[in-house]
Design an enzyme around this catalytic site. Structure first.
Site, PDB file in Angstrom:
ATOM      1  N   ARG A   1       1.261   8.535  -4.363  1.00 24.89           N
ATOM      2  CA  ARG A   1       1.266   8.059  -2.974  1.00 24.89           C
ATOM      3  C   ARG A   1       2.142   9.012  -2.167  1.00 24.89           C
ATOM      4  O   ARG A   1       3.271   9.304  -2.569  1.00 24.89           O
ATOM      5  CB  ARG A   1       1.774   6.618  -2.855  1.00 24.89           C
TER       6      ARG A   1
ATOM      7  N   ASP B   1      10.216   3.424   3.601  1.00 25.16           N
ATOM      8  CA  ASP B   1       9.638   4.227   2.528  1.00 25.16           C
ATOM      9  C   ASP B   1      10.092   5.672   2.601  1.00 25.16           C
ATOM     10  O   ASP B   1       9.994   6.404   1.614  1.00 25.16           O
ATOM     11  CB  ASP B   1       8.114   4.147   2.592  1.00 25.16           C
TER      12      ASP B   1
ATOM     13  N   ASN C   1       7.794   3.041   7.610  1.00 22.30           N
ATOM     14  CA  ASN C   1       7.697   1.749   6.933  1.00 22.30           C
ATOM     15  C   ASN C   1       6.295   1.206   7.151  1.00 22.30           C
ATOM     16  O   ASN C   1       5.473   1.813   7.847  1.00 22.30           O
ATOM     17  CB  ASN C   1       8.765   0.780   7.463  1.00 22.30           C
ATOM     18  N   LYS C   2       6.026   0.052   6.575  1.00 23.64           N
ATOM     19  CA  LYS C   2       4.695  -0.543   6.669  1.00 23.64           C
ATOM     20  C   LYS C   2       4.245  -0.616   8.119  1.00 23.64           C
ATOM     21  O   LYS C   2       5.010  -0.939   9.023  1.00 23.64           O
ATOM     22  CB  LYS C   2       4.712  -1.941   6.054  1.00 23.64           C
TER      23      LYS C   2
END
Length: 349
Positions: A90, A235, A245-246
């Site tokens: 990822r 992240d 981030n998300k």
């Protein structure tokens, strides 16, 4: 406490055990991962997710690769390829590659040394999470007031996203343990509902009062004065303090700035990527159409329609009130750039 990732020591049959987060909360099912291919599939399918947990997955992935390589008599080149595949499974979360590179650096010292280094990542993460939770709770109570606080959070940052305890979730847990948390608004976190499925599941098990809200309600919840602060994970954090981030996180930051309340980012120090100067340089993972265009296995869009599905967004540092790591709290909006100097952090990556 749930363990998102563990190493099962069984000699030649040693392997990684993961809780399959794609099946929560309906089923608490564990995956027994004995090959690099299986681990990569688990990472990409989000059976294991969250930056700190991915750091551990990267480290344990190197140990797994050594065992698999011994079984199949891989060459050094084949082993390098397998480790690289884990590290790059990822692209946005920096911890995955960091964990794999850190453990791969000692592989010449043998399997036992590799496994010890992977275990060290997991142990250090839990210790870091508990310390940053304490620091974050102290910072919030000093600035917002020594009283029970109301919070909003996005995605999942608890034990499921780490090796134990949690980051942004850990701060909420710490406040709860001190009797200083009144209520948590949990964003559902579309399209995969990590807030509804995972964060709410953890809050329920920990006895923390909360409400699940649709993502579209979050900004209004903040602007209406229903919360005292927002807290999220990260992240990747760049040298200037921009954070990935998300997707949906930056909307909370904008609303907090308008309302004048703290927007806090919590992550272990290993999430800081000093080699990336700003958030503009972060590669944003784009995922498949089906995650957006289907719900519960059923299509919800006109056949042939395409979707835009970025997994992350970037919050500029000037919208962030505080970045909390186990090393302390910095306030990006009030700090000269660069926020994180390479000569301080390179040794940790």
């Amino acid at each position: 406490m749930v363990r998102a990732i563990e190493w099962v020591d069984a000699g030649a049959d040693s392997h990684i055990r993961l809780i399959d987060q794609t099946l929560l909360p309906a089923s608490e099912t564990f995956l027994e991962i004995s090959s690099v291919e299986q681990l990569i599939e688990a990472i990409q399918s989000l059976a294991v997710r969250g930056a700190p947990a991915l750091g551990a997955a990267g480290g344990y992935g190197v140990a797994l690769a050594l065992l698999e390589g011994a079984r199949h008599e891989w060459t050094e080149t084949e082993l390098d390829t397998a480790i690289d595949a884990v590290a790059l499974a990822r692209p946005t979360a920096v911890n995955l590659a960091w964990g794999a590179r850190r453990v791969a650096a000692v592989r010449a010292e043998g399997f036992d040394r590799v496994l010890a280094e992977a275990h060290a990542i997991a142990t250090e993460d839990e210790r870091a999470n508990r310390e940053l939770s304490r620091l974050g709770a102290d910072w919030l109570l000093e600035r917002v007031g020594h009283r029970p606080l109301r919070a909003v959070t996005h995605c999942n940052t608890g034990a499921l996203a780490t090796t134990a305890w949690g980051t942004a979730y850990g701060i909420l847990h710490e406040l709860h343990d001190r009797g200083m948390l009144e209520l948590v608004y949990v964003d559902e976190t579309r399209p995969l509902l990590q807030g509804t499925r995972l964060t709410s599941w953890e809050l329920h098990h920990d006895g923390i009062p909360h409400l699940v809200e649709v993502d579209g309600a979050a900004a209004s919840t903040i602007l209406r004065g229903l919360v005292d602060f927002a807290v999220i994970g990260a992240d990747r954090i760049t040298a200037d303090g921009d954070t990935a981030n998300k997707v949906g996180s930056v909307a909370l930051a904008l609303a907090c700035a308008r309302r004048g309340i703290p927007f806090v980012v919590a992550a272990p120090y290993s999430t800081i990527d000093v080699a990336t100067a700003t958030g503009d340089l972060i590669e944003i993972e784009e995922r498949g159409d089906h995650e957006v265009l289907n719900f519960g296995g059923l299509p919800v869009a006109t056949p042939g329609v395409r979707a835009f599905n970025p997994a992350f967004d970037v919050t500029p540092h000037d919208l962030i009130s505080a970045i909390v790591t186990e090393r302390g709290v910095v306030e990006p909006a009030a700090t000269e750039q660069p926020l994180f100097a390479p000569d301080v952090a390179v040794a940790d990556h």
